[in-house]
Design a protein around this motif. Structure first.
Motif, short mmCIF file in Angstrom:
data_model
loop_
_atom_site.label_atom_id
_atom_site.label_comp_id
_atom_site.label_asym_id
_atom_site.label_seq_id
_atom_site.Cartn_x
_atom_site.Cartn_y
_atom_site.Cartn_z
N ASN A 85 -37.38 4.67 65.38
CA ASN A 85 -36.26 4.07 66.10
C ASN A 85 -36.38 4.20 67.61
O ASN A 85 -35.39 4.12 68.34
N THR A 86 -37.59 4.41 68.10
CA THR A 86 -37.82 4.50 69.54
C THR A 86 -39.04 3.68 69.91
O THR A 86 -39.94 3.48 69.09
N LEU A 87 -39.06 3.22 71.14
CA LEU A 87 -40.18 2.44 71.66
C LEU A 87 -40.75 3.16 72.87
O LEU A 87 -40.02 3.46 73.82
N ALA A 88 -42.04 3.48 72.81
CA ALA A 88 -42.68 4.21 73.91
C ALA A 88 -42.93 3.28 75.08
O ALA A 88 -43.28 2.12 74.91
N ILE A 89 -42.77 3.81 76.29
CA ILE A 89 -43.06 3.03 77.49
C ILE A 89 -43.77 3.92 78.49
O ILE A 89 -43.35 5.05 78.75
N GLU A 90 -44.87 3.43 79.01
CA GLU A 90 -45.63 4.12 80.05
C GLU A 90 -45.41 3.38 81.37
O GLU A 90 -45.53 2.15 81.43
N ILE A 91 -45.07 4.12 82.41
CA ILE A 91 -44.71 3.52 83.70
C ILE A 91 -45.60 4.11 84.77
O ILE A 91 -45.69 5.33 84.92
N SER A 92 -46.27 3.26 85.54
CA SER A 92 -47.10 3.77 86.63
C SER A 92 -46.22 4.39 87.71
O SER A 92 -45.09 3.96 87.94
N GLU A 93 -46.76 5.39 88.36
CA GLU A 93 -45.98 6.21 89.31
C GLU A 93 -45.28 5.40 90.39
O GLU A 93 -44.12 5.69 90.72
#
Length: 209
Positions: A85-93
């Motif tokens: 029930n979660t979606l991973a997100i990677e965000i550049s600095e």
């Protein structure tokens, strides 16, 4: 929608670092109501991805990558795969100071605020739609990360195919865009968009009276 002030953006950056940001990226999760047909969402986005701006990779359950500029901050995001029930997100600095409006855009892009169960229950009342809904649970309506991009794609797609519109959008991006401040991860580290590095379309300056 008005821009957030400097104080709010600074507070958002602090929240990002407390939530797990590293020197180069921040990794967060967004909650959604199940079910979620992730494969269908990625298939839709992959077919319409703007070259050099967006990319979809299949490794590890599938991820969506794109570059963007928000409130003067340029960088990239990687979204997926979904967990419990979660979606991973990677965000550049460089994008972390704009975290709050960025996450709102991601939620709209992936329709994470939808509640599939009452939607499915309502559509199931139609004899034609009922079997289709039962066969494809968790379908969502993909949104857009940027309203200007959406309007541009609508214009470019007037007389051409979906693929043709994507090609034209990519050519336009290469002509007028700037690369993000930080490049996406290298292919050797994890799935990443293809080269050349993604670039971010810029809005034209507003006309003055």
């Amino acid at each position: 929608m008005p821009f957030l002030g400097d104080e709010q953006l600074s507070r958002a950056g602090s929240i990002a670092k407390e939530a797990g940001a590293t020197a180069e990226t921040g990794s967060l999760t967004l909650v959604y109501r199940p079910p979620f047909d992730w494969h269908a969402m990625l298939t839709y986005l992959a077919a319409r991805a703007t070259p050099s701006v967006e990319a979809v990779t299949a490794e590890g359950g599938g991820r969506y990558w794109r570059s963007l500029e928000l409130h003067g901050h340029r960088g990239y995001i990687g979204v997926g795969p979904p967990g419990a029930n979660t979606l991973a997100i990677e965000i550049s600095e460089p994008l972390l100071p704009a975290l709050i409006p960025l996450l709102a855009r991601v939620r709209r892009l992936f329709d994470l605020d939808a509640d599939p169960q009452p939607i499915a229950a309502h559509l199931a009342g139609d004899p034609v739609l009922a079997p289709l809904v039962a066969r494809r649970p968790g379908l969502r309506v993909a949104g857009a990360a940027d309203g200007f991009e959406l309007a541009l794609r609508a214009v470019l797609g007037q007389q051409v195919s979906v693929r043709g519109a994507s090609t034209l959008a990519g050519r336009l991006a290469l002509l007028v865009a700037e690369p993000p401040a930080v490049a996406p991860p290298s292919p050797g580290a994890r799935p990443a968009p293809p080269t050349p590095p993604p670039v971010t379309p810029h809005r034209p300056p507003e006309a003055t009276a």
